[in-house]
Write an enzyme that holds these catalytic residues in place. Structure first.
Site, short mmCIF file in Angstrom:
data_model
loop_
_atom_site.label_atom_id
_atom_site.label_comp_id
_atom_site.label_asym_id
_atom_site.label_seq_id
_atom_site.Cartn_x
_atom_site.Cartn_y
_atom_site.Cartn_z
N LEU A 193 41.72 47.19 41.90
CA LEU A 193 40.63 47.74 42.71
C LEU A 193 39.96 46.68 43.58
O LEU A 193 39.87 45.51 43.21
CB LEU A 193 39.59 48.39 41.78
CG LEU A 193 40.16 49.52 40.89
CD1 LEU A 193 39.05 50.07 39.99
CD2 LEU A 193 40.79 50.63 41.72
N GLY B 250 37.35 48.60 48.99
CA GLY B 250 37.72 49.91 49.55
C GLY B 250 37.59 50.98 48.49
O GLY B 250 36.93 52.03 48.71
N HIS B 251 38.16 50.73 47.31
CA HIS B 251 38.01 51.68 46.20
C HIS B 251 36.53 51.82 45.83
O HIS B 251 36.05 52.92 45.58
CB HIS B 251 38.75 51.17 44.96
CG HIS B 251 40.23 51.03 45.11
ND1 HIS B 251 40.87 49.82 45.17
CD2 HIS B 251 41.21 51.96 45.20
CE1 HIS B 251 42.17 50.00 45.27
NE2 HIS B 251 42.41 51.29 45.30
N GLN C 94 55.67 58.46 42.22
CA GLN C 94 55.46 58.35 43.67
C GLN C 94 56.09 57.09 44.27
O GLN C 94 55.96 56.84 45.45
CB GLN C 94 53.98 58.45 44.02
CG GLN C 94 53.14 57.24 43.66
CD GLN C 94 51.67 57.52 43.88
OE1 GLN C 94 51.06 58.35 43.20
NE2 GLN C 94 51.07 56.83 44.85
N VAL D 103 37.77 50.76 54.64
CA VAL D 103 37.02 49.50 54.50
C VAL D 103 37.97 48.35 54.85
O VAL D 103 39.12 48.33 54.39
CB VAL D 103 36.47 49.33 53.06
CG1 VAL D 103 35.75 48.00 52.91
CG2 VAL D 103 35.54 50.49 52.72
N SER E 10 43.65 46.55 50.79
CA SER E 10 44.72 47.23 50.08
C SER E 10 45.07 46.42 48.84
O SER E 10 45.00 45.18 48.85
CB SER E 10 45.95 47.30 50.99
OG SER E 10 47.09 47.64 50.22
N SER E 11 45.44 47.13 47.77
CA SER E 11 45.87 46.43 46.56
C SER E 11 47.07 45.54 46.88
O SER E 11 47.26 44.48 46.28
CB SER E 11 46.25 47.43 45.48
OG SER E 11 45.20 48.33 45.28
#
Ligand code: AMP
Length: 282
Positions: free
Chosen positions: A33, A36-37, A61, A178, A187-188
């Site tokens: 996380l 953004g999260h 996925q 964000v 991003s992760s």
């Protein structure tokens, strides 16, 4: 904040909350996380009595096994970051979420073509897996509101379609992207970039923002070429696709007058790391 790992225990907690009239907000994530999260989680906490966050790296996925194996995981750090805003973390194992056969055959769902473009074209069955897990989580969490980031623009469109089709009584709320100060969308996967690559990756958003200056003077085709050429000219970056689409149905458009909601969606490889971003033109 409480950590729950089983569906049975979460169902019990949700039943208790519902019976006392509490509203539930939900943020599904795959962990690692970042701010953004956190923007989604903060908003969720502000708008609901109880904020539930799921952390689950969903195997169905991932079309690339290495991507799944390399996906960053750090539960303790995640829990610390969201502690002030989250009431329940749902942190199940893959065995808890899936029967073996469910992971072997792609989940069947009528996407009405939303899965045939962009991410869907390059990541076969990716959205089948997303819909499979999110629909499962929605059934368990029974949230009033669920929060998703516009960074995954196609994902939000597909989740909204899924909710309508399956008549799931949840309001899907799309939240703005964000970014780092450099403009790079958080991003992760940024954790997998070297310091040098992170600097290079900032050029993706730089070019996207620059492209705003050419609307509507440049045609769609010319703007597409401009963005792709500019990014590909930077050593270390390789565009996989850049599509300018109608934001409602995700279909490519040919003229700026074709739609009222126009978004440019891009995927770029920075070294081996696959990064996505998008920009609203209209
Ligand atoms: P993930 O853990 O990557 O599956 O992301 C969980 C949620 O966080 C998704 O709805 C993402 O769109 C959202 N998200 C990820 N990165 C950002 C970001 N930079 N800004 C806003 N939302 C984000």
């Amino acid at each position: 904040m409480k950590t729950i790992t089983t569906i049975a225990e979460l169902t019990e907690a949700i039943t208790t909350l519902k019976s006392t009239g509490k509203t539930i907000g939900f943020v599904p994530t795959m962990g690692a996380l970042h701010q953004g999260h956190l923007s989604l989680i903060e908003r969720c906490k502000n708008e609901n009595d109880c904020c539930v966050v799921s952390i689950f790296v969903n195997p169905t996925q991932f079309n690339d096994r290495n991507d799944l194996l390399n996906y960053p995981r750090n539960f303790d750090k995640d829990a610390q970051l969201i502690n002030a805003f989250c009431d329940i973390i749902f942190y199940p194992t893959a065995e808890e979420m899936y029967k073996k056969e469910e992971t072997e055959i792609p989940f069947d769902f009528d996407f009405k073509g939303l899965d045939k473009v962009m991410e869907g074209k390059f990541r076969p069955n990716h959205f089948n897996g997303v819909v499979q897990i999110v629909s499962k989580l929605f059934k368990i969490v029974q949230a009033d509101k669920a929060y998703f980031g516009e960074k995954d623009f196609q994902q939000v469109a597909i989740i909204k379609h899924m909710v309508q089709l399956l008549r799931i009584p949840v309001e899907v709320i799309a939240c703005p992207i964000v970014r780092e100060e450099s403009g790079l969308a958080l991003s992760s996967r940024n954790e997998l970039l070297s310091v040098q690559e992170r600097k290079i990756a900032a050029n993706i958003s730089r070019v996207l923002f620059e492209s705003l200056n050419f609307v509507p003077q440049k045609s769609i085709v010319d703007l597409q070429s401009f963005v792709i050429e500019q990014i590909n000219s930077i050593s270390g970056l390789k565009v996989e696709y850049f599509e300018i689409v109608d934001g409602n149905n995700l279909q490519p458009i040919t003229h700026w007058t074709n739609a009222n909601n126009i978004v440019g969606c891009i995927t770029v490889f920075c070294g081996k790391v696959r990064l996505i971003d998008n920009i609203r033109y209209k």
